[in-house]
Design a protein around this motif. Structure first.
Motif, mmCIF file in Angstrom:
data_model
loop_
_atom_site.group_PDB
_atom_site.id
_atom_site.type_symbol
_atom_site.label_atom_id
_atom_site.label_comp_id
_atom_site.label_asym_id
_atom_site.label_seq_id
_atom_site.Cartn_x
_atom_site.Cartn_y
_atom_site.Cartn_z
ATOM 1 N N GLU A 1 0.785 -1.344 -0.075
ATOM 2 C CA GLU A 1 0.112 0.089 0.064
ATOM 3 C C GLU A 1 0.870 1.320 0.184
ATOM 4 O OE1 GLU A 1 -2.806 -0.147 3.011
ATOM 5 O OE2 GLU A 1 -2.722 -2.382 3.125
ATOM 6 N N VAL A 2 2.314 1.002 -0.060
ATOM 7 C CA VAL A 2 3.174 2.366 -0.180
ATOM 8 C C VAL A 2 2.633 3.420 -1.131
ATOM 9 C CG1 VAL A 2 5.350 3.342 -0.494
ATOM 10 C CG2 VAL A 2 5.220 1.247 0.838
ATOM 11 N N SER A 3 2.386 4.581 -0.755
ATOM 12 C CA SER A 3 2.027 5.841 -1.500
ATOM 13 C C SER A 3 2.590 6.980 -0.622
ATOM 14 C CB SER A 3 0.390 5.613 -1.503
ATOM 15 O OG SER A 3 -0.048 5.929 -0.327
ATOM 16 N N ALA A 4 2.379 8.387 -1.377
ATOM 17 C CA ALA A 4 2.424 9.632 -0.759
ATOM 18 C C ALA A 4 1.515 9.489 0.519
ATOM 19 C CB ALA A 4 2.267 10.774 -1.634
ATOM 20 N N GLU A 5 0.160 9.222 0.442
ATOM 21 C CA GLU A 5 -0.726 9.426 1.371
ATOM 22 C C GLU A 5 -0.580 8.507 2.734
ATOM 23 O OE1 GLU A 5 -3.814 10.186 4.085
ATOM 24 O OE2 GLU A 5 -3.163 11.275 2.262
ATOM 25 N N LEU A 6 0.191 7.111 2.473
ATOM 26 C CA LEU A 6 0.490 6.307 3.338
ATOM 27 C C LEU A 6 1.460 7.274 4.279
ATOM 28 C CD1 LEU A 6 0.236 3.685 5.150
ATOM 29 C CD2 LEU A 6 2.086 2.746 3.348
ATOM 30 N N ALA A 7 2.663 7.648 3.519
ATOM 31 C CA ALA A 7 3.755 8.278 4.247
ATOM 32 C C ALA A 7 3.298 9.489 5.166
ATOM 33 C CB ALA A 7 4.679 8.858 2.991
ATOM 34 N N ALA A 8 2.410 10.149 4.747
ATOM 35 C CA ALA A 8 1.861 11.398 5.308
ATOM 36 C C ALA A 8 1.221 10.822 6.616
ATOM 37 C CB ALA A 8 0.785 12.207 4.547
ATOM 38 N N GLU A 9 0.324 9.864 6.651
ATOM 39 C CA GLU A 9 -0.179 9.189 7.632
ATOM 40 C C GLU A 9 0.547 8.674 8.497
ATOM 41 O OE1 GLU A 9 -3.000 9.754 8.641
ATOM 42 O OE2 GLU A 9 -3.716 7.910 9.633
ATOM 43 N N LEU A 10 1.734 7.971 8.115
ATOM 44 C CA LEU A 10 2.767 7.341 8.995
ATOM 45 C C LEU A 10 3.386 8.374 9.889
ATOM 46 C CD1 LEU A 10 4.048 4.380 6.767
ATOM 47 C CD2 LEU A 10 2.928 4.009 8.828
ATOM 48 N N LEU A 11 3.804 9.388 9.120
ATOM 49 C CA LEU A 11 4.321 10.481 9.997
ATOM 50 C C LEU A 11 3.476 11.253 11.004
ATOM 51 C CD1 LEU A 11 5.961 12.747 6.867
ATOM 52 C CD2 LEU A 11 7.095 11.564 8.901
ATOM 53 N N ARG A 12 1.996 11.245 10.715
ATOM 54 C CA ARG A 12 0.925 11.396 11.660
ATOM 55 C C ARG A 12 1.076 10.328 12.873
ATOM 56 N NH1 ARG A 12 -4.090 10.394 13.846
ATOM 57 N NH2 ARG A 12 -4.483 8.491 12.382
ATOM 58 N N LEU A 13 1.045 9.073 12.647
ATOM 59 C CA LEU A 13 0.875 8.108 13.510
ATOM 60 C C LEU A 13 2.277 8.092 14.460
ATOM 61 C CD1 LEU A 13 -0.702 5.213 11.386
ATOM 62 C CD2 LEU A 13 -1.761 6.489 13.339
ATOM 63 N N THR A 14 3.500 8.403 13.730
ATOM 64 C CA THR A 14 4.795 8.232 14.389
ATOM 65 C C THR A 14 5.080 9.612 15.196
ATOM 66 O OG1 THR A 14 6.013 8.649 12.570
ATOM 67 C CG2 THR A 14 5.468 6.353 13.138
ATOM 68 N N ALA A 15 4.740 10.603 14.828
ATOM 69 C CA ALA A 15 4.964 12.091 15.332
ATOM 70 C C ALA A 15 6.464 11.868 15.745
ATOM 71 C CB ALA A 15 4.297 12.362 16.561
ATOM 72 N N PRO A 16 7.434 12.184 14.835
ATOM 73 C CA PRO A 16 8.863 12.070 14.975
ATOM 74 C C PRO A 16 9.340 12.897 15.892
ATOM 75 C CG PRO A 16 8.604 11.976 12.624
ATOM 76 C CD PRO A 16 7.217 12.124 13.114
ATOM 77 N N SER A 17 8.763 14.312 15.878
ATOM 78 C CA SER A 17 9.315 15.202 16.865
ATOM 79 C C SER A 17 8.106 15.441 17.775
ATOM 80 C CB SER A 17 9.449 16.662 15.826
ATOM 81 O OG SER A 17 9.825 17.642 16.864
ATOM 82 N N PRO A 18 7.982 14.600 18.929
ATOM 83 C CA PRO A 18 6.751 14.535 19.671
ATOM 84 C C PRO A 18 6.406 15.581 20.517
ATOM 85 C CG PRO A 18 8.330 13.069 20.382
ATOM 86 C CD PRO A 18 9.043 13.505 19.162
ATOM 87 N N ILE A 19 7.397 16.477 21.101
ATOM 88 C CA ILE A 19 7.111 17.619 21.896
ATOM 89 C C ILE A 19 8.020 18.747 21.384
ATOM 90 C CG2 ILE A 19 6.479 16.438 23.866
ATOM 91 C CD1 ILE A 19 9.356 16.942 24.989
ATOM 92 N N LEU A 20 7.407 19.815 21.443
ATOM 93 C CA LEU A 20 7.785 21.271 21.190
ATOM 94 C C LEU A 20 8.202 21.842 22.411
ATOM 95 C CD1 LEU A 20 5.721 22.097 17.962
ATOM 96 C CD2 LEU A 20 7.466 20.496 18.240
ATOM 97 N N PRO A 21 9.214 22.199 23.186
ATOM 98 C CA PRO A 21 9.110 22.773 24.453
ATOM 99 C C PRO A 21 9.318 24.540 24.069
ATOM 100 C CG PRO A 21 11.365 21.799 23.697
ATOM 101 C CD PRO A 21 10.467 21.582 22.608
ATOM 102 N N ARG A 22 8.311 25.079 24.437
ATOM 103 C CA ARG A 22 8.216 26.603 24.362
ATOM 104 C C ARG A 22 8.256 27.342 25.712
ATOM 105 N NH1 ARG A 22 9.647 24.745 20.306
ATOM 106 N NH2 ARG A 22 8.871 24.738 18.041
#
Ligand code: HEM
Length: 338
Positions: free
Chosen positions: A219-240
């Protein structure tokens, strides 16, 4: 899917156990105050802070503060107003569609060379080389790609130790930023390289592991890539840090409060279908005037990476979580042809 999700959750929890266990435990409320620290979990509250609350872009312990140290004065993350807009315009061109088209052959050539050499391959060094080569091309650095990626890794973990003192294991390396700067033409490049390399090295292997464990290769596609970025959230916290008083989701915020913006929860990584799917996919790249300018590049790069792997239907042989990295990710991810 459940196996993929629970294994990926382990990467997140094991990388910074105390901090992420606290965030997981408080997730159900959109905003939680703990003394002078405010945890922001809810999508609306997260968007509101990033678009409406004045933030102190140079405070110690924030991404801007770390960028200021790294760049000897600070650029982008801590900029405001006209100066920020001008630098953003240049970056938007370098990282827009034409820029991505110019850089794409750089990472595609790494993928062609490195995938799939033998029966088993460690995807982490492949991604480090890909990210280092891309950052070198973007900044005009002649540094060797793997060396550049490792210097960016060290600089980011040193900065993360400053962000979260006591919560992260291992000692900080005070010379890490100097080593990185020595490899790059100017100081803006150090910040850009850290932002690009560490997110990529965290994101791509986790997405590949997710695909392998959930059987998603066909099922690899641009849409799957965008969704995997959502699911994994590589930068999970933003300290401000808040620069002025405000109210967010009914919670009063005072100037000087430390804000922990939880991108992972704002993106609703725990839900198969988030309330607002378009915002959820954007949330992992931030929001408002400082939102990630590398989002398009990151999505195309991940799509290419997964497409290069898909014909081999890789399965995970062994995975080791990185306890030293600033962002949750793997130290090694061994896969074999499926
Ligand atoms: C999966 C990959 C990536 C993720 C998850 C990610 C995430 C983020 C996030 C959450 C922010 C903060 C946004 C905010 O404060 O609203 C950010 C900022 C930034 N990112 Fe990314 N990023 C990724 C890849 C990249 C790449 C590949 C580049 C460059 C080639 C890049 C360059 C930057 C820069 C320069 C900023 C600072 C922008 C500013 O302060 O105006 N990022 N990124």
């Amino acid at each position: 899917m459940n196996l993929a999700r629970s294994r990926d959750r382990q990467v997140y929890l094991r990388s910074h156990p105390v901090l992420f266990a606290l965030l997981a435990a408080t997730r159900r409320r959109p905003v939680v105050r703990l003394g002078r620290t405010v945890l922001v979990h809810g999508p609306d509250a997260y968007r509101e802070v990033l678009t409406r609350v004045p933030l102190d872009r140079t405070a110690a312990g924030t991404t801007g503060g770390a960028a200021a140290e790294l760049t000897d004065g600070g650029l982008l993350f801590d900029q405001e107003g006209a100066e920020h807009r001008a630098a953003r315009r240049d970056l938007a061109t370098a990282l827009g569609s034409e820029g991505v088209a110019r850089l794409r052959p750089v990472w595609q050539s790494v993928l062609r060379e490195r995938l799939f050499p033998g029966k088993v391959v460690d995807l982490v060094p492949v991604v480090r080389e890909l990210a280092g080569a891309t950052a070198a091309a973007l900044t005009g650095s002649s540094a060797e790609p793997l060396a550049l990626a490792l210097a960016a890794f060290d600089a980011a973990s040193a900065a993360a130790r400053d962000h979260l003192p006591g919560l992260l294991p291992h000692r900080r390396d005070p010379r890490a930023a100097d080593r990185l700067n020595a490899m790059l033409p100017d100081s803006l490049d150090a910040m850009l390289t850290v932002a690009a390399v560490n997110t990529t090295v965290a994101a791509l292997p986790r997405a590949a592991a997710w695909c392998a464990r959930a059987g998603l290769w066909p099922e690899v596609s641009a849409e799957l890539a965008a969704e995997l970025l959502r699911l994994t959230a590589p930068s999970p916290i933003l300290p401000r840090v808040a620069a002025a008083d405000a109210t967010v989701a009914g919670c009063p915020i005072r100037g000087g409060d430390r804000l922990v913006l939880v991108a992972r929860h704002a993106a609703e990584g725990h839900r198969a279908v988030p309330a607002d799917p378009a915002f959820a996919q954007q949330a992992v790249f931030g929001a408002g005037p400082h939102a990630c300018p590398g989002a398009q590049l990151a999505r195309v790069q991940l799509t290419d990476f997964l497409a290069a792997l898909a014909p081999y239907r890789p399965v995970v042989v062994r995975a080791e979580v990185d306890r030293r990295s600033a962002l949750p990710g793997y130290a090694s991810l061994l896969v074999r042809k499926g």
